[in-house]
Scaffold this active site. Structure first.
Site, PDB file in Angstrom:
ATOM      1  N   CYS A   2      26.896  40.691  39.649  1.00 49.75           N
ATOM      2  CA  CYS A   2      25.684  39.924  39.380  1.00 49.75           C
ATOM      3  C   CYS A   2      25.096  40.394  38.049  1.00 49.75           C
ATOM      4  O   CYS A   2      25.133  41.583  37.723  1.00 49.75           O
ATOM      5  CB  CYS A   2      24.629  40.022  40.463  1.00 49.75           C
ATOM      6  SG  CYS A   2      25.095  39.309  42.046  1.00 49.75           S
ATOM      7  N   ARG A  28      30.063  39.452  34.989  1.00 49.01           N
ATOM      8  CA  ARG A  28      29.526  40.146  36.157  1.00 49.01           C
ATOM      9  C   ARG A  28      29.438  39.240  37.383  1.00 49.01           C
ATOM     10  O   ARG A  28      29.119  39.702  38.473  1.00 49.01           O
ATOM     11  CB  ARG A  28      28.141  40.709  35.850  1.00 49.01           C
ATOM     12  CG  ARG A  28      28.137  41.798  34.798  1.00 49.01           C
ATOM     13  CD  ARG A  28      26.746  42.387  34.652  1.00 49.01           C
ATOM     14  NE  ARG A  28      26.302  43.037  35.870  1.00 49.01           N
ATOM     15  CZ  ARG A  28      26.509  44.314  36.156  1.00 49.01           C
ATOM     16  NH1 ARG A  28      27.162  45.089  35.307  1.00 49.01           N
ATOM     17  NH2 ARG A  28      26.071  44.843  37.284  1.00 49.01           N
ATOM     18  N   TRP A  75      27.404  36.986  41.708  1.00 47.45           N
ATOM     19  CA  TRP A  75      28.627  37.292  42.448  1.00 47.45           C
ATOM     20  C   TRP A  75      28.202  37.419  43.902  1.00 47.45           C
ATOM     21  O   TRP A  75      27.418  38.302  44.256  1.00 47.45           O
ATOM     22  CB  TRP A  75      29.254  38.589  41.945  1.00 47.45           C
ATOM     23  CG  TRP A  75      30.589  38.908  42.553  1.00 47.45           C
ATOM     24  CD1 TRP A  75      31.811  38.476  42.145  1.00 47.45           C
ATOM     25  CD2 TRP A  75      30.823  39.764  43.682  1.00 47.45           C
ATOM     26  NE1 TRP A  75      32.798  39.001  42.942  1.00 47.45           N
ATOM     27  CE2 TRP A  75      32.229  39.793  43.898  1.00 47.45           C
ATOM     28  CE3 TRP A  75      30.014  40.505  44.540  1.00 47.45           C
ATOM     29  CZ2 TRP A  75      32.821  40.525  44.919  1.00 47.45           C
ATOM     30  CZ3 TRP A  75      30.601  41.247  45.569  1.00 47.45           C
ATOM     31  CH2 TRP A  75      31.986  41.242  45.736  1.00 47.45           C
ATOM     32  N   ASN A 101      19.987  42.121  41.667  1.00 47.76           N
ATOM     33  CA  ASN A 101      21.367  42.579  41.740  1.00 47.76           C
ATOM     34  C   ASN A 101      21.414  43.742  42.715  1.00 47.76           C
ATOM     35  O   ASN A 101      20.596  44.655  42.627  1.00 47.76           O
ATOM     36  CB  ASN A 101      21.859  43.015  40.355  1.00 47.76           C
ATOM     37  CG  ASN A 101      23.250  43.613  40.379  1.00 47.76           C
ATOM     38  OD1 ASN A 101      24.026  43.361  41.293  1.00 47.76           O
ATOM     39  ND2 ASN A 101      23.573  44.419  39.378  1.00 47.76           N
ATOM     40  N   GLY A 102      22.362  43.723  43.656  1.00 49.04           N
ATOM     41  CA  GLY A 102      22.470  44.792  44.634  1.00 49.04           C
ATOM     42  C   GLY A 102      22.442  44.242  46.043  1.00 49.04           C
ATOM     43  O   GLY A 102      22.700  43.066  46.280  1.00 49.04           O
ATOM     44  N   GLU A 480      49.226  49.913  38.454  1.00 50.79           N
ATOM     45  CA  GLU A 480      48.306  49.175  37.593  1.00 50.79           C
ATOM     46  C   GLU A 480      48.900  47.837  37.174  1.00 50.79           C
ATOM     47  O   GLU A 480      48.202  46.819  37.120  1.00 50.79           O
ATOM     48  CB  GLU A 480      47.956  50.017  36.370  1.00 50.79           C
ATOM     49  CG  GLU A 480      47.131  49.308  35.298  1.00 50.79           C
ATOM     50  CD  GLU A 480      45.761  48.862  35.771  1.00 50.79           C
ATOM     51  OE1 GLU A 480      45.127  48.079  35.036  1.00 50.79           O
ATOM     52  OE2 GLU A 480      45.315  49.272  36.862  1.00 50.79           O
ATOM     53  N   LYS A 484      47.048  44.294  37.944  1.00 53.50           N
ATOM     54  CA  LYS A 484      46.698  43.335  36.906  1.00 53.50           C
ATOM     55  C   LYS A 484      47.333  41.975  37.193  1.00 53.50           C
ATOM     56  O   LYS A 484      46.708  40.929  37.013  1.00 53.50           O
ATOM     57  CB  LYS A 484      47.173  43.880  35.548  1.00 53.50           C
ATOM     58  CG  LYS A 484      46.346  43.476  34.364  1.00 53.50           C
ATOM     59  CD  LYS A 484      44.911  43.928  34.488  1.00 53.50           C
ATOM     60  CE  LYS A 484      44.774  45.414  34.719  1.00 53.50           C
ATOM     61  NZ  LYS A 484      43.455  45.826  35.167  1.00 53.50           N
ATOM     62  N   GLU A 487      45.530  40.264  40.105  1.00 56.43           N
ATOM     63  CA  GLU A 487      44.139  39.937  39.771  1.00 56.43           C
ATOM     64  C   GLU A 487      44.012  38.596  39.074  1.00 56.43           C
ATOM     65  O   GLU A 487      43.108  37.814  39.384  1.00 56.43           O
ATOM     66  CB  GLU A 487      43.555  41.016  38.842  1.00 56.43           C
ATOM     67  CG  GLU A 487      43.036  42.253  39.524  1.00 56.43           C
ATOM     68  CD  GLU A 487      42.429  43.216  38.522  1.00 56.43           C
ATOM     69  OE1 GLU A 487      41.366  43.781  38.826  1.00 56.43           O
ATOM     70  OE2 GLU A 487      43.001  43.416  37.436  1.00 56.43           O
ATOM     71  N   HIS A 503      62.118  52.993  51.635  1.00 53.68           N
ATOM     72  CA  HIS A 503      61.509  53.386  52.902  1.00 53.68           C
ATOM     73  C   HIS A 503      60.623  52.268  53.465  1.00 53.68           C
ATOM     74  O   HIS A 503      59.565  52.541  54.038  1.00 53.68           O
ATOM     75  CB  HIS A 503      60.699  54.672  52.725  1.00 53.68           C
ATOM     76  CG  HIS A 503      61.534  55.862  52.380  1.00 53.68           C
ATOM     77  ND1 HIS A 503      62.364  56.477  53.286  1.00 53.68           N
ATOM     78  CD2 HIS A 503      61.694  56.535  51.207  1.00 53.68           C
ATOM     79  CE1 HIS A 503      62.994  57.480  52.707  1.00 53.68           C
ATOM     80  NE2 HIS A 503      62.606  57.539  51.437  1.00 53.68           N
ATOM     81  N   LYS A 601      33.197  42.207  37.081  1.00 53.15           N
ATOM     82  CA  LYS A 601      33.572  43.316  36.214  1.00 53.15           C
ATOM     83  C   LYS A 601      33.106  44.667  36.735  1.00 53.15           C
ATOM     84  O   LYS A 601      33.873  45.613  36.803  1.00 53.15           O
ATOM     85  CB  LYS A 601      32.993  43.075  34.812  1.00 53.15           C
ATOM     86  CG  LYS A 601      33.333  44.159  33.795  1.00 53.15           C
ATOM     87  CD  LYS A 601      34.805  44.171  33.482  1.00 53.15           C
ATOM     88  CE  LYS A 601      35.151  45.166  32.409  1.00 53.15           C
ATOM     89  NZ  LYS A 601      36.614  45.280  32.253  1.00 53.15           N
TER      90      LYS A 601
END
Length: 606
Positions: A2, A28, A75, A101-102, A480, A484, A487, A503, A601
């Site tokens: 947010c 955000r 968000w 925000n929160g 990573e 990526k 995402e 395995h 983000k």
């Protein structure tokens, strides 16, 4: 997550500046957006579900004028993305408009109390309790500032809040656990979740602490604690240029930031390492800083966790006991910690809620804490005992790229400082390691100039799934790379330690599941053995390997080549190849690369 923006000034062009701030903050959150502006009367509220472009279209014919305003890009946490759930929120009488925000953890209890007293709610959000509470206090005769303070005292959880009130020419704001910064210009003030929101207008910033209450009016501002006691906060000038936060002619922020990595790495390394002498110079960490450290723990989330894994591997192989933990798990199930433990929080923004919780847990247990972050003045930088800044510059793309590279390099330098203090000696190959770090900007540029990643992405675009494998310091690179890829392409991707493939995950390998194998000139014969295992099952193999590996070339269907360098830093150019692969795969599939669904983000809620 947010984004909040507020603007205070004499001129009546608040809407234009709020929209600029919202566009700068869209990384955000982009589920919905809205703003409220006032000019003498009550706040005029405009909000829309969807991206900010929809809000701008709605304002084309009815944009209000005014010098005071607040804005928000969302968000979603409580309630789906709808016009009703978009911010700003108002109370029953529309006298108050609030952005937040929160998470208000006690919002259910507050909502029940307010409804019992006759309040009617229009949204599913936790935020809406705030303007209703403020309206009650105003009705009791409180001033706007008193009503704001009384309301904030009722809130539990994390929040950054900005508020407009009818008949008041001020914006009221506070923070607790969610970021909020004050921008200062001649005759104007801005409040925002991140500095890039107002960089177009000012680079003078006040970093607010938890519990700070700001009252900003045209021509002046006051910062106090929740009880009204004055507090002093220093105005600092940030070094970021407004153009740093733009696309610079690239189609996407992510592609721009991938290509900014040579410059970011030069900034990270500048003045910190001398390969000729093997010396590492970190201004805030002179020799002996960590003489009393016996073990190191890294805490981080997502991409930063992968960087922390690299940092842990580098320390462990050099004789320093070290582990990396997911911050979300560390905060609830912490390992043993004492005064001899150094806990390193790796966080791009310095505001990641899970990482902050882990650092606070460690601090409460007596550990020393260090933040490795990109943002001067961030919560992590201020709360930790020390901070190491990665100097990557602003990163807008939701999928982290240049900050990962700068984190890894920063941790390599920081690790050498720790090795010398903890073990009493330098790493055996420190000159070669530092030379490898010094060579990285040019080597990354070489990858950018000659990568075949787009062709490879196009070749395997119709695959069922994508697997990434690696060992040692490139095992985190495999993880990573998979992160990526999933995402931004929305395709199924997983990263494994190469030896673990047999395995269990090998059951998923088919001729339509390409395997991306990362090599680093260390134990390559073992990774090659894993390549042969998937090759025997008919899976195509794409190797990411240093130049001149003939046996790798023989067993790979494609090779994404990287320059030959020290094995401990091979992961940086290898990761750039995988960033390009992910970017091009998403671009070919026409995904919204800078705004991947359901993501934001900076994750400032637990």
């Amino acid at each position: 997550m947010c984004g909040i923006i507020a603007r205070v000034g004499d001129s009546d062009d608040a809407v234009d500046e709020l929209l600029t701030g919202l566009e700068n903050l869209e990384y955000r959150g982009y589920d919905s957006a809205g703003l409220a502006v006032k000019n003498g009367g009550g706040p005029n509220v405009f909000k829309r579900e969807g991206e900010i472009s929809r809000l701008k279209t709605a304002l084309d014919d009815e944009a209000p004028s005014g010098g005071l305003g607040i804005g928000h890009t969302r968000w979603s946490t409580h309630g789906p993305p709808t016009d009703e759930n978009a911010h700003p929120h108002t109370g029953c009488g529309d006298r108050v408009a609030v952005v937040h925000n929160g998470i208000i953890e006690n919002h259910d209890q507050l909502r029940e109390e307010l409804q019992a007293r006759g309040h009617v709610f229009e949204s599913d959000t936790d935020t809406e309790v705030i303007p209703h509470l403020v309206e009650e206090h105003l009705a009791e005769g409180a001033t706007a500032e008193e009503a704001f303070r009384r309301t904030v005292r009722r809130l539990s959880g994390s929040y950054a809040v900005a508020m407009l009130v009818e008949d008041s020419d001020a914006v009221y704001a506070t923070r607790r656990g969610s970021p909020l910064v004050l921008g200062v210009d001649e005759g104007e003030y801005f409040l925002a979740s991140d500095v890039p929101a107002f960089l177009d207008f000012t680079d003078d910033v006040v970093y607010l602490d938890d519990g700070d209450v700001v009252v900003a009016e045209p021509g002046g501002h006051v910062i106090t604690d929740l009880d009204g006691n004055s507090v002093e906060r220093t105005v600092k000038t940030v070094e970021w240029d407004p153009e740093d936060a733009g696309k610079g002619g690239y189609d996407h922020y992510m592609l721009k930031e991938i290509h900014e990595q040579p410059a970011a790495l030069r900034q990270t390394l500048r003045g910190r390492a001398d390969p000729a002498t093997g010396e590492v110079t970190l201004d805030d960490f002179p020799p002996g800083t960590f003489d009393d450290v016996e073990r190191v723990q890294f805490v981080a989330c997502g991409t930063s966790y992968h960087a922390g894994l690299v940092g842990s591997r580098l320390l462990g192989t050099r004789g320093v006991p070290s582990q990396a933990f997911l911050a979300s798990e560390y905060a609830t199930s912490p390992p043993p910690v004492d005064g001899d433990t150094l806990v390193v929080g790796v966080t791009q923004s310095g505001e990641t809620a899970d990482t902050l919780a882990a650092l606070r847990q460690a601090h409460a247990a007596g550990a020393r804490t260090v933040a490795v972050t990109n943002v001067v003045g961030s919560t992590a930088a201020r709360e930790c005992d020390d901070a190491l800044f990665i100097r990557a510059g602003p990163e807008i793309g939701v999928a982290a790229t240049k900050t990962y590279s700068s984190q890894v390099v920063s941790l390599a330098l920081f690790g050498e400082r720790l090795v010398r203090d903890v073990t009493g000696s330098r790493s055996d190959d420190v000159e070669r390691l530092l030379q490898g770090l010094a060579d990285l900007p040019g080597q990354v540029q070489q990858v950018l100039d000659y990568s075949k990643a787009r062709r490879v992405a196009k070749q395997y675009r119709d695959s069922d799934a994508y697997f990434f494998i690696g060992r040692d310091t490139v095992h985190p690179v495999a993880m990573e790379g998979a992160l990526k890829f999933k995402e931004i392409s929305y395709e199924h991707a997983e990263g494994f330690a190469a030896g673990e493939l047999k395995h269990g995950p090998l059951a998923l390998v088919t001729p339509n599941t390409p395997v991306f194998a990362v090599f680093n000139d260390r134990d390559d014969e073992k990774t090659l053995g894993n390549v042969k295992e998937v090759e025997a099952r008919g899976a195509p193999v794409v190797a990411v390997a240093p130049e001149g590996h003939e046996e790798v070339v023989q067993h790979a269907d494609e090779v994404l080549t990287i320059p030959d360098t020290h094995p401990d830093v091979t992961g940086v150019p290898a990761n750039v190849q995988l960033q390009l692969l992910s970017y091009h795969a998403a671009d070919i599939l026409d995904r919204p690369i800078d705004k991947p669904r359901n993501l934001a983000k900076s994750v400032t809620v637990e």
